[in-house]
Write a protein that holds these residues in place. Structure first.
Motif, PDB file in Angstrom:
ATOM      1  N   LEU A  44      -6.591  -1.454   1.839  1.00 43.78           N
ATOM      2  CA  LEU A  44      -8.017  -1.738   1.874  1.00 43.78           C
ATOM      3  C   LEU A  44      -8.536  -1.875   0.449  1.00 43.78           C
ATOM      4  O   LEU A  44      -8.367  -0.979  -0.376  1.00 43.78           O
ATOM      5  CB  LEU A  44      -8.750  -0.603   2.596  1.00 43.78           C
ATOM      6  N   ILE A  45      -9.166  -3.005   0.144  1.00 39.84           N
ATOM      7  CA  ILE A  45      -9.674  -3.212  -1.220  1.00 39.84           C
ATOM      8  C   ILE A  45     -11.193  -3.142  -1.302  1.00 39.84           C
ATOM      9  O   ILE A  45     -11.770  -3.319  -2.377  1.00 39.84           O
ATOM     10  CB  ILE A  45      -9.192  -4.562  -1.800  1.00 39.84           C
ATOM     11  N   GLY A  46     -11.847  -2.864  -0.180  1.00 37.88           N
ATOM     12  CA  GLY A  46     -13.297  -2.715  -0.215  1.00 37.88           C
ATOM     13  C   GLY A  46     -13.899  -2.726   1.168  1.00 37.88           C
ATOM     14  O   GLY A  46     -13.253  -3.094   2.148  1.00 37.88           O
ATOM     15  N   VAL A  47     -15.160  -2.279   1.243  1.00 37.86           N
ATOM     16  CA  VAL A  47     -15.884  -2.231   2.505  1.00 37.86           C
ATOM     17  C   VAL A  47     -17.271  -2.841   2.297  1.00 37.86           C
ATOM     18  O   VAL A  47     -17.979  -2.475   1.356  1.00 37.86           O
ATOM     19  CB  VAL A  47     -16.029  -0.783   3.020  1.00 37.86           C
ATOM     20  N   MET A  48     -17.634  -3.777   3.170  1.00 36.96           N
ATOM     21  CA  MET A  48     -18.969  -4.357   3.150  1.00 36.96           C
ATOM     22  C   MET A  48     -19.860  -3.609   4.137  1.00 36.96           C
ATOM     23  O   MET A  48     -19.566  -3.532   5.319  1.00 36.96           O
ATOM     24  CB  MET A  48     -18.922  -5.843   3.526  1.00 36.96           C
ATOM     25  N   PHE A  49     -20.950  -3.028   3.627  1.00 33.73           N
ATOM     26  CA  PHE A  49     -21.915  -2.314   4.454  1.00 33.73           C
ATOM     27  C   PHE A  49     -23.165  -3.172   4.639  1.00 33.73           C
ATOM     28  O   PHE A  49     -23.625  -3.813   3.686  1.00 33.73           O
ATOM     29  CB  PHE A  49     -22.317  -0.995   3.791  1.00 33.73           C
ATOM     30  N   VAL A  50     -23.736  -3.128   5.840  1.00 30.64           N
ATOM     31  CA  VAL A  50     -24.999  -3.820   6.140  1.00 30.64           C
ATOM     32  C   VAL A  50     -25.832  -2.896   7.014  1.00 30.64           C
ATOM     33  O   VAL A  50     -25.314  -2.305   7.968  1.00 30.64           O
ATOM     34  CB  VAL A  50     -24.765  -5.149   6.894  1.00 30.64           C
ATOM     35  N   ALA A  51     -27.125  -2.768   6.692  1.00 29.05           N
ATOM     36  CA  ALA A  51     -28.016  -1.934   7.503  1.00 29.05           C
ATOM     37  C   ALA A  51     -29.286  -2.703   7.827  1.00 29.05           C
ATOM     38  O   ALA A  51     -29.801  -3.460   7.002  1.00 29.05           O
ATOM     39  CB  ALA A  51     -28.363  -0.644   6.769  1.00 29.05           C
ATOM     40  N   GLY A  52     -29.791  -2.490   9.043  1.00 22.88           N
ATOM     41  CA  GLY A  52     -31.020  -3.157   9.437  1.00 22.88           C
ATOM     42  C   GLY A  52     -31.669  -2.477  10.618  1.00 22.88           C
ATOM     43  O   GLY A  52     -31.064  -1.623  11.279  1.00 22.88           O
ATOM     44  N   GLY A  53     -32.906  -2.854  10.888  1.00 27.04           N
ATOM     45  CA  GLY A  53     -33.646  -2.275  11.995  1.00 27.04           C
ATOM     46  C   GLY A  53     -33.318  -2.957  13.293  1.00 27.04           C
ATOM     47  O   GLY A  53     -33.532  -4.164  13.434  1.00 27.04           O
ATOM     48  N   GLY A  54     -32.770  -2.212  14.236  1.00 27.43           N
ATOM     49  CA  GLY A  54     -32.493  -2.745  15.559  1.00 27.43           C
ATOM     50  C   GLY A  54     -31.581  -3.951  15.520  1.00 27.43           C
ATOM     51  O   GLY A  54     -30.405  -3.844  15.201  1.00 27.43           O
TER      52      GLY A  54
END
Length: 214
Positions: A44-54
């Motif tokens: 694993l060379i990285g992790v993409m995180f995404v956050a949002g409402g609903g």
């Protein structure tokens, strides 16, 4: 493998959020830190995180984290209440086909107990509704709170309820969608706690298309 470790690569097998727990209630205006602990599907060379409402209508940020531990912090907007969705996608060294490892976390943004709802309003163009028979319209409800911030509270999950005084004229579902049934006038009562408002609904005849003639 030493050079891979220096780039934040690691051997991985399961890919999941380990904190916070699924369904955790977090405060509006707070900063939330999430963590993914992967082990054994490759390097694993990285992790993409995404956050949002609903459904991601409210963007709360994205980031690509290359060094373990794979943690990321994002802010819940002060005005936002309701479901918060966080996704994480791992990037595996050399992977060109197949599905990348992914994980999802669902949280709920809530208010501290000392902040209370003072009053409700609907969107300015919805104070009086005119709807033709067989059409629908969704009410957008906003609450004025004791901290001086206005927040959208249309969802039943936030305690808002809807009731029509005459369901033969127009009905309203638990999420505020009005369905026009027959010509006439009715009133929709919107409540949340001790706050309430009324919306007058006028149902009009169906629109008749002009005749084109023989």
């Amino acid at each position: 493998m030493a050079w891979l470790t220096s780039l934040g690569a690691s051997q991985v097998s399961a890919f999941r959020f380990t904190s916070p727990a699924e369904g955790t209630r977090v405060e509006a205006g707070s900063t939330v830190t999430v963590r993914v602990d992967p082990e054994g599907v490759g390097i694993l060379i990285g992790v993409m995180f995404v956050a949002g409402g609903g459904t991601m209508e409210t963007n709360m940020g994205t980031d690509f984290v290359v060094l373990p531990p794979y943690t990321w912090s994002f802010a819940i907007p002060k005005h936002y209440l309701g479901p918060v969705n966080v996704t994480a996608a791992g990037r595996v060294l050399g992977q060109k086909t197949g599905t990348a490892p992914m994980a999802e976390l669902n949280l709920v943004a809530d208010l501290p107990s000392f902040i209370t709802l003072k009053s409700l309003r609907v969107r300015d163009d919805q104070r009086m509704e005119f709807i033709r028979v067989s059409r629908t319209r969704t009410l957008y409800v906003y609450g004025q709170f004791s901290d001086g911030i206005e927040r959208q509270v249309s969802s039943s999950a936030l305690g808002t309820t809807y009731q029509s005084t005459d369901a033969t004229i127009a009905t309203v579902d638990s999420e505020g969608m009005i369905a026009a049934k027959s010509v006439g006038k009715t009133t929709i009562t919107v409540k949340n706690g001790s706050a309430q408002l009324k919306v007058e609904v006028h149902v009009l005849p169906p629109k008749v298309s002009p005749s084109t003639g023989p």
